[in-house]
Design a protein around this motif. Structure first.
Motif, PDB file in Angstrom:
ATOM      1  N   ASP A   1       0.802  -1.220   0.000  1.00 54.35           N
ATOM      2  CA  ASP A   1       0.000   0.000   0.000  1.00 54.35           C
ATOM      3  C   ASP A   1       0.838   1.274   0.000  1.00 54.35           C
ATOM      4  N   ARG A   2       2.091   1.162  -0.399  1.00 54.32           N
ATOM      5  CA  ARG A   2       2.981   2.322  -0.465  1.00 54.32           C
ATOM      6  C   ARG A   2       3.331   2.616  -1.927  1.00 54.32           C
ATOM      7  N   PRO A   3       3.947   3.761  -2.183  1.00 53.25           N
ATOM      8  CA  PRO A   3       4.266   4.100  -3.573  1.00 53.25           C
ATOM      9  C   PRO A   3       5.170   3.049  -4.220  1.00 53.25           C
ATOM     10  N   ALA A   4       4.914   2.774  -5.473  1.00 51.83           N
ATOM     11  CA  ALA A   4       5.696   1.785  -6.214  1.00 51.83           C
ATOM     12  C   ALA A   4       5.875   2.260  -7.650  1.00 51.83           C
ATOM     13  N   LEU A   5       7.076   2.099  -8.143  1.00 52.60           N
ATOM     14  CA  LEU A   5       7.406   2.487  -9.511  1.00 52.60           C
ATOM     15  C   LEU A   5       7.936   1.265 -10.244  1.00 52.60           C
ATOM     16  N   VAL A   6       7.374   0.989 -11.391  1.00 53.53           N
ATOM     17  CA  VAL A   6       7.846  -0.093 -12.246  1.00 53.53           C
ATOM     18  C   VAL A   6       8.527   0.534 -13.461  1.00 53.53           C
ATOM     19  N   VAL A   7       9.804   0.240 -13.625  1.00 51.32           N
ATOM     20  CA  VAL A   7      10.582   0.764 -14.753  1.00 51.32           C
ATOM     21  C   VAL A   7      11.025  -0.429 -15.582  1.00 51.32           C
ATOM     22  N   TRP A   8      10.607  -0.459 -16.830  1.00 49.92           N
ATOM     23  CA  TRP A   8      10.860  -1.644 -17.654  1.00 49.92           C
ATOM     24  C   TRP A   8      11.465  -1.246 -18.991  1.00 49.92           C
ATOM     25  N   ALA A   9      12.347  -2.100 -19.472  1.00 45.72           N
ATOM     26  CA  ALA A   9      12.921  -1.910 -20.807  1.00 45.72           C
ATOM     27  C   ALA A   9      11.912  -2.372 -21.851  1.00 45.72           C
ATOM     28  N   SER A  10      11.501  -1.475 -22.715  1.00 44.39           N
ATOM     29  CA  SER A  10      10.448  -1.811 -23.676  1.00 44.39           C
ATOM     30  C   SER A  10      10.908  -2.836 -24.709  1.00 44.39           C
TER      31      SER A  10
ATOM     32  N   ASP B   1      12.977  -5.436 -23.875  1.00 49.11           N
ATOM     33  CA  ASP B   1      13.556  -6.532 -23.096  1.00 49.11           C
ATOM     34  C   ASP B   1      13.257  -7.880 -23.739  1.00 49.11           C
ATOM     35  N   ARG B   2      14.279  -8.713 -23.860  1.00 48.75           N
ATOM     36  CA  ARG B   2      14.131 -10.051 -24.434  1.00 48.75           C
ATOM     37  C   ARG B   2      14.169 -11.149 -23.375  1.00 48.75           C
ATOM     38  N   VAL B   3      14.442 -10.782 -22.133  1.00 45.49           N
ATOM     39  CA  VAL B   3      14.564 -11.756 -21.054  1.00 45.49           C
ATOM     40  C   VAL B   3      13.433 -11.606 -20.044  1.00 45.49           C
ATOM     41  N   MET B   4      13.079 -10.371 -19.737  1.00 43.25           N
ATOM     42  CA  MET B   4      11.981 -10.064 -18.822  1.00 43.25           C
ATOM     43  C   MET B   4      10.854  -9.456 -19.658  1.00 43.25           C
ATOM     44  N   PRO B   5       9.787 -10.212 -19.930  1.00 44.79           N
ATOM     45  CA  PRO B   5       8.753  -9.730 -20.860  1.00 44.79           C
ATOM     46  C   PRO B   5       8.195  -8.367 -20.469  1.00 44.79           C
ATOM     47  N   PRO B   6       8.151  -7.407 -21.394  1.00 47.66           N
ATOM     48  CA  PRO B   6       7.585  -6.087 -21.074  1.00 47.66           C
ATOM     49  C   PRO B   6       6.162  -6.164 -20.513  1.00 47.66           C
ATOM     50  N   GLU B   7       5.393  -7.148 -20.933  1.00 51.45           N
ATOM     51  CA  GLU B   7       4.040  -7.276 -20.396  1.00 51.45           C
ATOM     52  C   GLU B   7       4.058  -7.545 -18.899  1.00 51.45           C
ATOM     53  N   HIS B   8       5.111  -8.181 -18.399  1.00 53.69           N
ATOM     54  CA  HIS B   8       5.210  -8.404 -16.961  1.00 53.69           C
ATOM     55  C   HIS B   8       5.301  -7.083 -16.214  1.00 53.69           C
ATOM     56  N   GLY B   9       6.045  -6.137 -16.771  1.00 49.98           N
ATOM     57  CA  GLY B   9       6.125  -4.825 -16.140  1.00 49.98           C
ATOM     58  C   GLY B   9       4.769  -4.142 -16.095  1.00 49.98           C
ATOM     59  N   ARG B  10       4.029  -4.229 -17.175  1.00 49.62           N
ATOM     60  CA  ARG B  10       2.704  -3.600 -17.218  1.00 49.62           C
ATOM     61  C   ARG B  10       1.757  -4.268 -16.219  1.00 49.62           C
ATOM     62  N   ARG B  11       1.830  -5.595 -16.121  1.00 48.28           N
ATOM     63  CA  ARG B  11       0.976  -6.307 -15.162  1.00 48.28           C
ATOM     64  C   ARG B  11       1.308  -5.912 -13.734  1.00 48.28           C
ATOM     65  N   LEU B  12       2.602  -5.814 -13.429  1.00 51.51           N
ATOM     66  CA  LEU B  12       3.003  -5.425 -12.072  1.00 51.51           C
ATOM     67  C   LEU B  12       2.490  -4.037 -11.727  1.00 51.51           C
ATOM     68  N   ALA B  13       2.612  -3.114 -12.668  1.00 53.78           N
ATOM     69  CA  ALA B  13       2.153  -1.744 -12.403  1.00 53.78           C
ATOM     70  C   ALA B  13       0.649  -1.706 -12.156  1.00 53.78           C
ATOM     71  N   ARG B  14      -0.097  -2.564 -12.849  1.00 48.76           N
ATOM     72  CA  ARG B  14      -1.552  -2.603 -12.643  1.00 48.76           C
ATOM     73  C   ARG B  14      -1.904  -3.241 -11.301  1.00 48.76           C
ATOM     74  N   MET B  15      -1.119  -4.195 -10.858  1.00 47.77           N
ATOM     75  CA  MET B  15      -1.410  -4.906  -9.619  1.00 47.77           C
ATOM     76  C   MET B  15      -1.125  -4.058  -8.385  1.00 47.77           C
ATOM     77  N   LEU B  16      -0.059  -3.285  -8.428  1.00 54.00           N
ATOM     78  CA  LEU B  16       0.344  -2.495  -7.265  1.00 54.00           C
ATOM     79  C   LEU B  16      -0.659  -1.369  -7.028  1.00 54.00           C
ATOM     80  N   PRO B  17      -1.220  -1.238  -5.837  1.00 53.11           N
ATOM     81  CA  PRO B  17      -2.253  -0.218  -5.588  1.00 53.11           C
ATOM     82  C   PRO B  17      -1.820   1.200  -5.928  1.00 53.11           C
ATOM     83  N   GLN B  18      -0.549   1.525  -5.708  1.00 54.95           N
ATOM     84  CA  GLN B  18      -0.037   2.850  -6.059  1.00 54.95           C
ATOM     85  C   GLN B  18       1.034   2.747  -7.147  1.00 54.95           C
ATOM     86  N   GLY B  19       0.850   1.789  -8.035  1.00 55.14           N
ATOM     87  CA  GLY B  19       1.859   1.538  -9.041  1.00 55.14           C
ATOM     88  C   GLY B  19       1.885   2.573 -10.157  1.00 55.14           C
TER      89      GLY B  19
END
Length: 278
Positions: A218-227, A229-247
């Motif tokens: 429930d605290r501030p969260a920032l997701v910074v992703w390489a658009s 990225d070939r190892v960490m799927p960019p969609e994972h970054g978008r999902r994390l940002a949506r999941m975090l209440p203050q993402g």
């Protein structure tokens, strides 16, 4: 480097000191705190940067023989590190290694005031992508890690997709990589620590529990992703940002996973914009 005596062993760390907000920066496998050297240069005038070298293969001091250096074990070591240094209201920044997400799921995030998750393992992407699968295969074979890292003495091998070629768009300077790999070249005990870590990935259900628990942060969260990225799927970054209440989400172009290497200035700017000075 300064040392912290933890239950698993001695962890070395850099501390820039000062009275500014505390930013703790975590690296990935077979790297040390020098991954953050350019980002720290952009933050240190106003922030206190604390950069531990985790027991993920580039550490110089082996952990105790009975230490838990599995993925959750190293995550809990991060929580202990914050406690031993009595760091509070920290901004916890992770790149490549995503194990620190377990601290939220296990209720060990009380000292974390803000999260910055940058292109790292998440959901069930452990070990991540082609390089991670290659490392896992090496760890399963007797002597496999010794051979895998011995091959990385050959500089052209470092830019293959199965090694480091998909980790950064721009080659990491060879002297930096030599420093990362030297403990694995010279110490069987360090290779033992890394093998225990690579083979210590929790079951998929546990990994997904970690990710789902981020909904409770429930605290501030920032997701910074390489658009790109070939190892960490960019969609994972978008999902994390949506999941975090203050993402919040920032996508960075012209970079692979190691944003601190490819785009350190842009990452520093994103962190400075996210972490208030007062």
């Amino acid at each position: 480097m300064t040392e912290a005596a933890l239950s698993a062993g001695v962890v070395e760390y850099e501390d820039t000191g000062g009275d500014g907000p505390v930013v703790v920066l975590l690296h990935g496998v077979a790297m040390n705190g020098s991954l953050w050297r350019h980002v720290v240069a952009g933050l240190r005038p106003h922030y206190r940067c604390v950069v531990p070298t985790l027991p993920l293969g580039a550490h110089r001091r082996p952990m105790r023989p009975d230490a838990d250096v599995t993925v959750p074990g190293v995550a809990h070591l991060v929580a202990e590190f914050l406690e031993v240094l009595d760091l509070r209201d920290v901004t916890l920044v992770m790149n490549d290694w995503g194990g620190a997400q377990a601290l939220v799921a296990d209720g060990r995030d009380g000292r974390i005031g803000r999260l910055v998750i940058t292109s790292c393992e998440s959901f069930d992407n452990y070990p991540p992508g082609l390089p991670g699968r290659n490392l896992l295969a090496a760890a399963k074979m007797p002597g496999g890690l010794r051979l895998a890292f011995a091959l990385l003495k050959l500089k052209p091998m470092r830019r293959l997709p199965v090694t480091w070629g998909w980790m950064s768009k721009r080659p990491v300077p060879h002297e930096v990589m030599d420093d990362w790999f030297r403990p694995l070249w010279t110490s069987a005990a360090i290779r033992k620590d890394l093998r225990a870590y690579v083979l210590g990935v929790p079951p998929r259900d546990e990994l997904m529990r970690w990710a789902d628990a981020l909904r409770t942060f429930d605290r501030p969260a920032l997701v910074v992703w390489a658009s790109e990225d070939r190892v960490m799927p960019p969609e994972h970054g978008r999902r994390l940002a949506r999941m975090l209440p203050q993402g919040e989400l920032v996508e960075i172009a012209d970079s692979f996973t190691l944003i601190p290497e490819d785009q350190p200035q842009r990452l520093s700017e994103a962190i400075r914009a996210f972490v208030p000075l007062s």
